[in-house]
Design a protein around this motif. Structure first.
Motif: not given
Length: 269
Positions: A59-77
């Motif tokens: 659920t939380s991953l789907a929410r982040v996907h829906a809001e991606l354009s609102a973020f200023d940076a994305a970090i993949f560990v």
């Protein structure tokens, strides 16, 4: 007149001929390291010490996907975060910069269509990321971290202390392997493993838990090649002799080459 082609001259054995190398990466990440070692004539024993699974709740991953354009940076560990965290190809916002802990993760992101990924210039870890100029001045920036369930909090804590608003996108989970260690135990006890490659402390713990006592004793006798001092410290605490290499698969292979140039072994029977 019959013409007989000349037989190709025998190829000289590679620099790791006779060396049995234990590869403990998760299945998909192990393939490239196995290929590199095979090209040098090493014999690989593959035992994925961590199993990568989808998250229990997406659920939380789907929410982040829906809001991606609102973020200023994305970090993949990790490369697993890239594989499991990126939405369907073609939906990544063009203006959203992506950061990766190292070249392996950056390559995994490129494979799913995310280019121009920023990577550390110092060490390939959270500390290296935090040294990047783009992640130093992050006051009021909204940042999402794609990671596995229950990962380290150091990166998020530091970014929050710098004024950022940080959210997690937990896109996969790690699990212990269930069975399948009998062949590895036999190879260790028969002396067919001369080197161990380790890429996480958790994987080492899982490996030790999967092995009976005689195989664990044999594991400790083989030098362990690790790409980070933190993993080395954990391995030494369990009695392993460790060699800290450069980062990534290339670093592990370079470390193996250097070690076995100075400590050659007889070819495997």
């Amino acid at each position: 007149m019959n013409v007989h082609p000349l037989a190709a001259p025998p190829r000289a054995p590679g620099p790791l001929a006779g060396v049995g190398v234990l590869v403990t990466r998760p299945v998909r990440q192990a393939a490239e390291l196995v290929r590199m070692l095979a090209a040098l004539d090493a014999t690989t024993v593959v035992f994925p010490a961590i199993v990568i699974l989808p998250p229990r709740d997406g659920t939380s991953l789907a929410r982040v996907h829906a809001e991606l354009s609102a973020f200023d940076a994305a970090i993949f560990v990790s490369s697993n975060a890239a594989e499991y965290g990126v939405p369907a190809q073609g939906t990544w916002p063009a203006a959203l910069p992506a950061f990766a802990t190292g070249p392996g993760t950056a390559a995994a992101l490129a494979a799913v269509g995310i280019e121009n990924v920023r990577t550390p210039a110092t060490t390939y870890d959270s500390e290296g990321l935090l040294a990047l100029p783009e992640l130093v001045d992050v006051q009021d920036k909204r940042i999402v971290i794609f990671r596995g369930e229950g990962g380290r909090d150091h990166l998020a804590r530091t970014l929050r202390a710098r004024g950022a608003h940080v959210e997690y996108a937990e896109c996969y989970r790690r699990a212990r392997p269930q069975g399948g260690s009998e062949g590895l135990a036999e190879a260790l006890q028969a002396g067919r493993v001369q080197a161990v490659t380790l890429t996480s402390a958790e994987g080492l713990d899982n490996l030790c838990a999967a092995l009976p006592a005689p195989a664990r004793a044999a594991l400790v006798r083989a030098p362990a090649f690790v790409p980070h001092p933190n993993i080395a410290a954990h391995a030494r605490g369990l009695g392993l002799q460790t060699i800290v290499t450069g980062p990534g698969d290339a670093g592990l292979v370079a470390g193996l080459l250097e070690w076995f140039t100075r400590h050659p072994v007889a070819p495997l029977a």
